[in-house]
Design a protein around this motif. Structure first.
Motif, PDB file in Angstrom:
ATOM      1  N   MET A   1       0.982  -1.336  -0.118  1.00 53.32           N
ATOM      2  CA  MET A   1       0.043   0.050  -0.068  1.00 53.32           C
ATOM      3  C   MET A   1       0.781   1.152  -0.133  1.00 53.32           C
ATOM      4  O   MET A   1       1.959   1.297   0.628  1.00 53.32           O
ATOM      5  CB  MET A   1      -0.772   0.001   1.317  1.00 53.32           C
ATOM      6  CG  MET A   1      -2.010   1.179   1.270  1.00 53.32           C
ATOM      7  SD  MET A   1      -2.962   1.236   2.830  1.00 53.32           S
ATOM      8  CE  MET A   1      -4.001  -0.287   2.457  1.00 53.32           C
ATOM      9  N   LEU A   2       0.503   2.281  -0.748  1.00 56.96           N
ATOM     10  CA  LEU A   2       1.228   3.547  -0.980  1.00 56.96           C
ATOM     11  C   LEU A   2       0.788   4.433   0.237  1.00 56.96           C
ATOM     12  O   LEU A   2      -0.530   4.899   0.105  1.00 56.96           O
ATOM     13  CB  LEU A   2       1.184   4.035  -2.253  1.00 56.96           C
ATOM     14  CG  LEU A   2       1.565   5.537  -2.451  1.00 56.96           C
ATOM     15  CD1 LEU A   2       3.358   5.416  -2.237  1.00 56.96           C
ATOM     16  CD2 LEU A   2       1.498   5.809  -3.892  1.00 56.96           C
ATOM     17  N   ASN A   3       1.299   4.764   1.024  1.00 52.74           N
ATOM     18  CA  ASN A   3       0.982   5.628   2.091  1.00 52.74           C
ATOM     19  C   ASN A   3       1.922   6.869   2.205  1.00 52.74           C
ATOM     20  O   ASN A   3       3.242   7.056   2.180  1.00 52.74           O
ATOM     21  CB  ASN A   3       1.116   5.185   3.591  1.00 52.74           C
ATOM     22  CG  ASN A   3       0.013   4.083   3.707  1.00 52.74           C
ATOM     23  OD1 ASN A   3      -1.246   4.273   3.624  1.00 52.74           O
ATOM     24  ND2 ASN A   3       0.509   2.876   4.234  1.00 52.74           N
ATOM     25  N   ILE A   4       1.333   8.258   1.635  1.00 55.97           N
ATOM     26  CA  ILE A   4       2.094   9.211   1.461  1.00 55.97           C
ATOM     27  C   ILE A   4       1.545  10.523   2.587  1.00 55.97           C
ATOM     28  O   ILE A   4       0.444  10.638   2.836  1.00 55.97           O
ATOM     29  CB  ILE A   4       1.670   9.808  -0.003  1.00 55.97           C
ATOM     30  CG1 ILE A   4       2.100   8.843  -1.040  1.00 55.97           C
ATOM     31  CG2 ILE A   4       2.497  11.109   0.090  1.00 55.97           C
ATOM     32  CD1 ILE A   4       1.515   9.296  -2.352  1.00 55.97           C
ATOM     33  N   ILE A   5       2.379  11.111   3.166  1.00 57.77           N
ATOM     34  CA  ILE A   5       1.979  12.344   3.905  1.00 57.77           C
ATOM     35  C   ILE A   5       2.487  13.504   3.116  1.00 57.77           C
ATOM     36  O   ILE A   5       3.729  13.584   2.945  1.00 57.77           O
ATOM     37  CB  ILE A   5       2.831  12.165   5.308  1.00 57.77           C
ATOM     38  CG1 ILE A   5       2.410  10.918   6.197  1.00 57.77           C
ATOM     39  CG2 ILE A   5       2.426  13.439   6.203  1.00 57.77           C
ATOM     40  CD1 ILE A   5       3.303  10.736   7.328  1.00 57.77           C
ATOM     41  N   LEU A   6       1.466  14.171   2.944  1.00 57.57           N
ATOM     42  CA  LEU A   6       1.759  15.526   2.255  1.00 57.57           C
ATOM     43  C   LEU A   6       1.626  16.714   3.483  1.00 57.57           C
ATOM     44  O   LEU A   6       0.708  16.694   4.260  1.00 57.57           O
ATOM     45  CB  LEU A   6       0.670  15.877   1.273  1.00 57.57           C
ATOM     46  CG  LEU A   6       0.901  16.859   0.346  1.00 57.57           C
ATOM     47  CD1 LEU A   6       1.951  16.804  -0.274  1.00 57.57           C
ATOM     48  CD2 LEU A   6      -0.231  17.167  -0.639  1.00 57.57           C
ATOM     49  N   PHE A   7       2.696  17.264   3.610  1.00 57.00           N
ATOM     50  CA  PHE A   7       3.088  18.035   4.772  1.00 57.00           C
ATOM     51  C   PHE A   7       3.241  19.548   4.233  1.00 57.00           C
ATOM     52  O   PHE A   7       4.096  19.741   3.317  1.00 57.00           O
ATOM     53  CB  PHE A   7       4.349  17.538   5.540  1.00 57.00           C
ATOM     54  CG  PHE A   7       4.502  17.685   6.707  1.00 57.00           C
ATOM     55  CD1 PHE A   7       3.713  17.599   7.960  1.00 57.00           C
ATOM     56  CD2 PHE A   7       5.756  18.491   7.069  1.00 57.00           C
ATOM     57  CE1 PHE A   7       3.776  17.511   9.150  1.00 57.00           C
ATOM     58  CE2 PHE A   7       6.047  18.792   8.613  1.00 57.00           C
ATOM     59  CZ  PHE A   7       4.947  18.260   9.428  1.00 57.00           C
ATOM     60  N   GLY A   8       3.273  20.554   5.056  1.00 57.06           N
ATOM     61  CA  GLY A   8       3.541  21.734   4.784  1.00 57.06           C
ATOM     62  C   GLY A   8       2.674  22.851   5.507  1.00 57.06           C
ATOM     63  O   GLY A   8       1.608  22.370   6.211  1.00 57.06           O
ATOM     64  N   VAL A 110       6.487   8.028   2.138  1.00 54.31           N
ATOM     65  CA  VAL A 110       7.352   9.006   2.092  1.00 54.31           C
ATOM     66  C   VAL A 110       6.549  10.250   2.760  1.00 54.31           C
ATOM     67  O   VAL A 110       5.272  10.275   2.564  1.00 54.31           O
ATOM     68  CB  VAL A 110       7.520   9.511   0.678  1.00 54.31           C
ATOM     69  CG1 VAL A 110       6.330   9.613  -0.159  1.00 54.31           C
ATOM     70  CG2 VAL A 110       8.600  10.478   0.515  1.00 54.31           C
ATOM     71  N   MET A 111       7.214  11.329   3.262  1.00 52.03           N
ATOM     72  CA  MET A 111       6.535  12.498   3.542  1.00 52.03           C
ATOM     73  C   MET A 111       7.050  13.446   2.763  1.00 52.03           C
ATOM     74  O   MET A 111       8.136  13.547   2.460  1.00 52.03           O
ATOM     75  CB  MET A 111       6.917  12.837   4.994  1.00 52.03           C
ATOM     76  CG  MET A 111       6.665  14.423   5.268  1.00 52.03           C
ATOM     77  SD  MET A 111       7.242  14.897   6.916  1.00 52.03           S
ATOM     78  CE  MET A 111       5.921  14.541   8.230  1.00 52.03           C
ATOM     79  N   VAL A 112       6.242  14.180   1.789  1.00 43.23           N
ATOM     80  CA  VAL A 112       6.286  15.096   0.989  1.00 43.23           C
ATOM     81  C   VAL A 112       6.190  16.483   1.691  1.00 43.23           C
ATOM     82  O   VAL A 112       5.175  16.855   1.876  1.00 43.23           O
ATOM     83  CB  VAL A 112       5.587  15.175  -0.332  1.00 43.23           C
ATOM     84  CG1 VAL A 112       6.216  16.129  -1.190  1.00 43.23           C
ATOM     85  CG2 VAL A 112       6.041  13.707  -0.777  1.00 43.23           C
ATOM     86  N   TYR A 113       7.197  17.160   2.023  1.00 46.97           N
ATOM     87  CA  TYR A 113       7.120  18.584   2.432  1.00 46.97           C
ATOM     88  C   TYR A 113       7.171  19.727   1.607  1.00 46.97           C
ATOM     89  O   TYR A 113       8.081  19.797   0.652  1.00 46.97           O
ATOM     90  CB  TYR A 113       8.402  18.879   3.394  1.00 46.97           C
ATOM     91  CG  TYR A 113       8.364  20.248   3.997  1.00 46.97           C
ATOM     92  CD1 TYR A 113       7.452  20.854   4.858  1.00 46.97           C
ATOM     93  CD2 TYR A 113       9.160  21.058   3.906  1.00 46.97           C
ATOM     94  CE1 TYR A 113       7.239  21.752   5.545  1.00 46.97           C
ATOM     95  CE2 TYR A 113       9.333  22.466   4.447  1.00 46.97           C
ATOM     96  CZ  TYR A 113       8.367  22.606   5.218  1.00 46.97           C
ATOM     97  OH  TYR A 113       8.225  24.145   5.823  1.00 46.97           O
TER      98      TYR A 113
END
Length: 192
Positions: A1-8, A110-113
């Motif tokens: 499963m693809l788990n992404i945190i979109l952060f900012g 991944v966490m994308v900031y």
């Protein structure tokens, strides 16, 4: 499963980009802010307890937010992936989130900031407030408090995922397509 945190920080464009990511990668999108605002609009007990935090530009208590996320994960076990927009916001939330996912044999990919300068954030949120009518987006004082709370309490979460080798920063300034392309380039490296 693809788990992404979109952060900012507030106003960086997480919601806009999350909707596009959801469509491209065919994954679920959960925005804790939208969930909380929905609870407030429906007048639920959760909504009533959360309203005072929202109005002051403060973060929701960890226990309530973690409970919402746990419920969401339990209800979406068959998903191909998830993008988490606005969660986790504290190190305690990040640690508990890791435990919740591990219980399901999963983890954060991944966490994308999304990096955006503060003055640009304020300008974007004030504009959004004029368009949406959201009271928490109409006051520069509340906006600057939200950004300050974010810096003081939330930005440390990036360190949690950086230590795991899962943190990636992207320039959040530019056209929607430019920012989207930068984010997708990162996601594609982690989407195994």
């Amino acid at each position: 499963m693809l788990n992404i945190i979109l952060f900012g920080a507030p106003g960086c464009g997480k919601g806009t980009q999350a909707a596009r990511i959801k469509e491209k990668y065919n994954i679920n999108h959960i925005s804790t802010g939208d969930v909380i605002r929905g609870e407030i609009a429906r007048g639920t007990e959760l909504g009533k307890s959360m309203q005072k935090y929202i109005e002051a530009g403060e973060l929701a208590p960890d226990s309530i937010v973690i409970g919402m996320i746990r419920n969401y994960i339990n209800e979406h076990k068959d998903a191909t992936g998830n993008i988490f927009d606005g969660f986790p916001r504290t190190t305690a939330q990040a640690e508990e989130f890791d435990r919740i996912l591990a219980e399901e044999g999963d983890d954060v990919n991944v966490m994308v900031y999304m990096e955006v300068p503060e003055e640009e954030l304020v300008k974007r949120i004030l504009l959004r407030g004029k368009e949406s009518g959201r009271a928490d987006d109409a006051s520069e004082e509340i906006i600057r408090n939200r950004i300050s709370v974010y810096r003081d309490q939330t930005a440390v979460v990036a360190g949690h995922y950086d230590r795991q080798g899962k943190y990636e920063a992207v320039n959040g300034v530019g056209t929607m397509d430019e920012v989207f392309d930068r984010i997708c380039a990162v996601i594609d490296r982690y989407n195994k």
